[in-house]
Design an enzyme around this catalytic site. Structure first.
Site, PDB file in Angstrom:
ATOM      1  N   ASN A 211     -30.963  21.727  40.416  1.00  0.00           N
ATOM      2  CA  ASN A 211     -29.939  22.043  41.419  1.00  0.00           C
ATOM      3  C   ASN A 211     -30.600  22.130  42.794  1.00  0.00           C
ATOM      4  O   ASN A 211     -31.810  21.928  42.918  1.00  0.00           O
ATOM      5  CB  ASN A 211     -29.235  23.347  41.046  1.00  0.00           C
ATOM      6  CG  ASN A 211     -30.227  24.479  40.880  1.00  0.00           C
ATOM      7  OD1 ASN A 211     -30.907  24.853  41.819  1.00  0.00           O
ATOM      8  ND2 ASN A 211     -30.350  24.989  39.657  1.00  0.00           N
ATOM      9  N   ASP A 280     -27.539  26.236  33.774  1.00  0.00           N
ATOM     10  CA  ASP A 280     -26.777  26.757  32.631  1.00  0.00           C
ATOM     11  C   ASP A 280     -27.006  25.905  31.381  1.00  0.00           C
ATOM     12  O   ASP A 280     -26.859  26.378  30.269  1.00  0.00           O
ATOM     13  CB  ASP A 280     -25.283  26.773  32.970  1.00  0.00           C
ATOM     14  CG  ASP A 280     -24.958  27.898  33.944  1.00  0.00           C
ATOM     15  OD1 ASP A 280     -25.605  28.962  33.846  1.00  0.00           O
ATOM     16  OD2 ASP A 280     -24.070  27.719  34.808  1.00  0.00           O
ATOM     17  N   LYS A 290     -39.981   7.461  28.632  1.00  0.00           N
ATOM     18  CA  LYS A 290     -38.981   7.209  29.675  1.00  0.00           C
ATOM     19  C   LYS A 290     -37.776   6.440  29.112  1.00  0.00           C
ATOM     20  O   LYS A 290     -37.963   5.440  28.405  1.00  0.00           O
ATOM     21  CB  LYS A 290     -39.646   6.390  30.787  1.00  0.00           C
ATOM     22  CG  LYS A 290     -38.764   6.189  31.976  1.00  0.00           C
ATOM     23  CD  LYS A 290     -39.456   5.332  33.025  1.00  0.00           C
ATOM     24  CE  LYS A 290     -38.441   4.913  34.059  1.00  0.00           C
ATOM     25  NZ  LYS A 290     -38.848   3.766  34.815  1.00  0.00           N
ATOM     26  N   ASP A 307     -28.319  33.012  29.100  1.00  0.00           N
ATOM     27  CA  ASP A 307     -27.928  33.644  30.362  1.00  0.00           C
ATOM     28  C   ASP A 307     -28.798  34.898  30.499  1.00  0.00           C
ATOM     29  O   ASP A 307     -28.549  35.929  29.866  1.00  0.00           O
ATOM     30  CB  ASP A 307     -26.432  33.996  30.348  1.00  0.00           C
ATOM     31  CG  ASP A 307     -25.957  34.490  31.715  1.00  0.00           C
ATOM     32  OD1 ASP A 307     -26.754  35.171  32.410  1.00  0.00           O
ATOM     33  OD2 ASP A 307     -24.814  34.199  32.087  1.00  0.00           O
ATOM     34  N   ILE A 308     -29.826  34.782  31.311  1.00  0.00           N
ATOM     35  CA  ILE A 308     -30.871  35.820  31.387  1.00  0.00           C
ATOM     36  C   ILE A 308     -30.282  37.149  31.875  1.00  0.00           C
ATOM     37  O   ILE A 308     -30.518  38.216  31.307  1.00  0.00           O
ATOM     38  CB  ILE A 308     -32.018  35.359  32.322  1.00  0.00           C
ATOM     39  CG1 ILE A 308     -32.546  33.990  31.880  1.00  0.00           C
ATOM     40  CG2 ILE A 308     -33.137  36.386  32.361  1.00  0.00           C
ATOM     41  CD1 ILE A 308     -33.463  33.313  32.881  1.00  0.00           C
TER      42      ILE A 308
END
Ligand code: CTP
Length: 402
Positions: A211, A280, A290, A307-308
């Site tokens: 992200n 997520d 590859k 989900d920590i």
């Protein structure tokens, strides 16, 4: 402009070394940071740089003598030390250091330091042989015993042509020490873990899911907490930012690595701040080679990552001295409602919400516009601020809850 130095009164004491010329730039830099600078000089310092230069750059009268005063009531060696937040001695020559170590007060600079109650930062600068001489070593050790902070000189080529220690410390190092010295140590004794940056979820040796998080907000939080006296561990996803001074950094790549690192340290912490943008999902399958063009099945099956923060929230009810939990929520729609939902769902004490659609704030920039919600329903809407200042405001809110 630095909000930490803004309106802080810095008394700069210059003694007679070749590095004295550098204090002209330092004076300018301090004023650009918003500090109020007053300069005092020894007699020999005035042979290297003129009081006129420093008066012009500081915008204040330069003090050079114990007795040249207009106002008889205000003895300069008492008044100068009383009217400042910090005394910075740069360059501090072997002679000035010796004077201070022995409590001599035969010039204005050493008299002011002896009479002052403000914090004192000393930046030695001299020839390397003089610096390494046992007399100087002992004198510096004594200054540290008196509670003064000595910023060691840098190594490199000296004005006399020698190589070695003795060069005046770099400005950025000194600036950080000034900020640390005037910052209240209100987080002293607290253990804080900060997660920062993105995570990388590899698909094959080349491609990954990630992200746009830069890590800037998490790094700013870790630096600010450390400056305020906390012991800080930062679990960081891949980021190109230089780790803050004094922070223990645990580097991770994927969400599962971040999860494992955080679990390892979590129970020993007073506060955990999850500023990382944790992926997520991860690709369900890692291809060891590859992936080439022309594959027939182009769908990408994903598996949920742990989900920590939710897990930390769940564990909280089992332990009495659980860490205070702070989450972040980067939202593009209904940001307040979403933040409130995450605060409750993940059993957090505090959440910092940012609207990622805002044009003036966001992932890679230096500024952020954050709304803080706490578990008691308090809402603090902040204006657009530097990430450094946002970090301090979040720490203020944490401190109120601790
Ligand atoms: N977080 C976490 N582990 C995850 C995902 C998120 O610990 N797997 C933490 C983030 O570090 C952040 C908070 O949870 O402090 C909220 O993250 P965010 O991505 O905004 O929310 P999600 O719970 O992932 O929900 P959604 O993506 O649906 O908005």
């Amino acid at each position: 402009m630095s909000f930490q130095l803004s309106n802080k009164r810095i008394l700069l004491g210059i003694s007679g070394g070749i590095a004295a010329y550098k204090t002209a730039d330092w004076t300018r830099a301090l004023r650009q940071d918003g500090a109020v600078v007053t300069v005092m000089m020894t007699e020999s310092a005035q042979r290297f740089i003129t009081p006129l230069t420093l008066a012009a750059l500081s915008g204040n009268k330069v003090h050079t003598s114990m007795f040249a005063i207009a106002d008889d009531e205000r003895l300069p060696h008492i008044a100068l030390g009383r009217d400042c937040d910090l005394i910075l001695l740069a360059p501090a020559t072997a002679n000035t250091i010796a004077r201070l170590a022995h409590g001599l007060t035969d010039d204005l600079v050493s008299a002011v330091v002896l009479a002052a109650q403000a914090k004192v930062l000393i930046c030695p600068a001299m020839n390397g042989v003089m610096y390494r001489h046992p007399a100087t070593t002992h004198n510096i050790a004594r200054l540290k015993e008196y509670g003064y902070t000595v910023i060691p000189p840098a190594c490199g080529e000296l004005a006399c042509g020698d190589q070695g220690p003795g060069r005046l410390a770099e400005w950025e190092t000194v600036r950080q020490e000034i900020i640390a010295a005037i910052t209240p140590q209100d987080l002293q004794g607290k253990k804080i873990m900060v997660s920062a940056g993105p995570t990388w979820e590899a698909l094959d040796p080349v491609c990954l899911l990630t992200n746009r998080a830069s890590g800037k907000m998490g790094y700013a939080l870790a630096a600010a907490a450390r400056r305020r006296g906390a012991e800080v561990i930062m679990v960081s996803g891949p980021s190109s930012i230089t780790p803050p001074f004094g922070v223990k950094v645990v580097s991770v790549v994927s969400a599962r690595e971040m999860h494992a690192a955080i679990r390892q340290w979590a129970t020993a912490m007073d506060v955990i701040i999850m500023a990382a943008a944790v992926s997520d999902y991860r690709p369900s399958r890692y291809e060891p080679h590859k992936i080439k063009k022309g594959v027939t099945d182009t769908s990408l099956p994903l598996t949920a990552n742990p989900d920590i923060l939710r897990e930390l929230g769940e564990q909280k009810k089992d332990t009495r001295c659980a860490p205070l939990l702070v989450g972040f929520a980067a939202e593009s729609l209904d940001h307040l409602e979403e933040g409130r939902r995450k605060l409750t769902d993940k059993k957090l004490d505090l959440i910092a919400i940012n609207d990622i659609k805002a044009e003036d704030a966001g992932f890679a920039g230096d500024n952020n516009r954050v709304t803080l919600l706490d578990c008691h329903g308090t809402v603090e809407e902040m204006p657009l601020l530097s990430k450094e200042e946002v970090a301090h405001r979040i720490l203020n809110a944490i401190l109120r809850q601790l």
